[in-house]
Enzyme design. Structure first.
Site, PDB file in Angstrom:
ATOM      1  N   SER A 193      18.209 -24.322 -18.233  1.00 41.80           N
ATOM      2  CA  SER A 193      17.904 -22.998 -17.683  1.00 41.80           C
ATOM      3  C   SER A 193      18.686 -21.951 -18.463  1.00 41.80           C
ATOM      4  O   SER A 193      19.658 -22.279 -19.166  1.00 41.80           O
ATOM      5  CB  SER A 193      18.311 -22.962 -16.206  1.00 41.80           C
ATOM      6  N   TYR A 199      22.910 -23.889  -8.242  1.00 38.14           N
ATOM      7  CA  TYR A 199      21.933 -23.982  -9.328  1.00 38.14           C
ATOM      8  C   TYR A 199      22.616 -23.737 -10.668  1.00 38.14           C
ATOM      9  O   TYR A 199      22.393 -24.478 -11.634  1.00 38.14           O
ATOM     10  CB  TYR A 199      20.815 -22.968  -9.094  1.00 38.14           C
TER      11      TYR A 199
END
Length: 251
Positions: free
Chosen positions: A143, A156
């Site tokens: 990410s 996350y």
């Protein structure tokens, strides 16, 4: 040159392959010649039908990869399509809250799927690759938050930062077995995980204002990177975290 990117005769297991980025990656690998096993919490029947329309074999397996107990049953079912040559660790979840309010339950849920589950599924697949002496390709879906902190997504961010480091460790240990471990770091893509950002006018405007390409990414935008990292074309590429972000980091 085209044969460098051919996946004919290969089997790819894609987690979270039923929708969004996972489905886009699964279809791109199938177009390059791979058979596809899609593992997701919900059925992947749409992915299966679209892969089979491309002339490839496909299998849908429903499993919760937040539990390591699911791993061996998944691999036993996947064996119906033959040994796994390519593993794409795409499945992931996100929880949003200010760091001062973030709960232990939300922390554990995200880490169990995004990091712990990825490691132990990969370990189980690689044990088979090594035992059979045939090498393989590991592609982790990282990410932008593998590189930066973000806001309101502490677990996350931790999981995707950890996944970037884990990708390098995998490359260090498994390259000698003919196994390549790399990652793709998608930028801001239009998926269910980013729906809250897309629907927030201020955040949506801020995000688009920084992306030189001027748009949110679409699942098909990952096709080239996924096929490259799954194919012979990347045989000397190890431990890379490749941004596919429309230029986000360049700005």
């Amino acid at each position: 040159m085209p044969t460098l990117f051919s996946l004919k005769g290969k089997t790819a297991l894609v987690t979270g392959g039923n929708v969004g980025l996972g489905q886009g990656i699964a279809l791109s690998l199938a177009e390059a010649g791979a058979d596809i096993v899609s593992v997701a919490r919900r059925d992947s029947n749409d992915t299966v039908s679209r892969v089979e329309a491309l002339g490839r074999r496909s299998l849908s397996i429903q499993a919760d990869l937040g539990s390591t107990a699911a791993i061996e049953p998944v691999l036993e079912q996947a064996a119906a399509l033959g040994p796994i040559d390519i593993l794409v660790n795409n499945a992931g979840i996100i929880r949003r809250a200010d760091a001062v309010d973030f709960t232990e339950a939300d922390w554990d849920a995200v880490m169990d799927v995004n990091l712990k589950g990825v490691f132990f599924l990969t370990q189980a697949v690689v044990r088979r690759m090594i035992a059979e002496g045939r090498g393989g390709k590991i592609i982790n879906i990282a990410s932008m938050l593998s590189f930066q902190g973000g806001i309101r997504v502490p677990s996350y961010t931790a999981s995707k930062s950890g996944l970037a480091g884990l990708t390098k460790l995998m490359a260090n240990e498994w390259a000698k077995h003919g196994i390549n471990a790399n990652a793709i770091a998608p930028g801001y893509f239009a998926t269910d995980n980013t729906r809250a950002l897309q629907d927030d006018p201020d955040r949506n405007r801020e995000i688009l204002g920084r992306i030189p390409a001027g748009r949110w990414g679409e699942p098909a935008d990952l096709a080239g990177a996924a096929v490259f990292l799954a194919s012979r074309a990347s045989d000397y590429v190890q431990g890379v975290v490749l941004p596919v972000d429309g230029g986000w980091q360049a700005r």
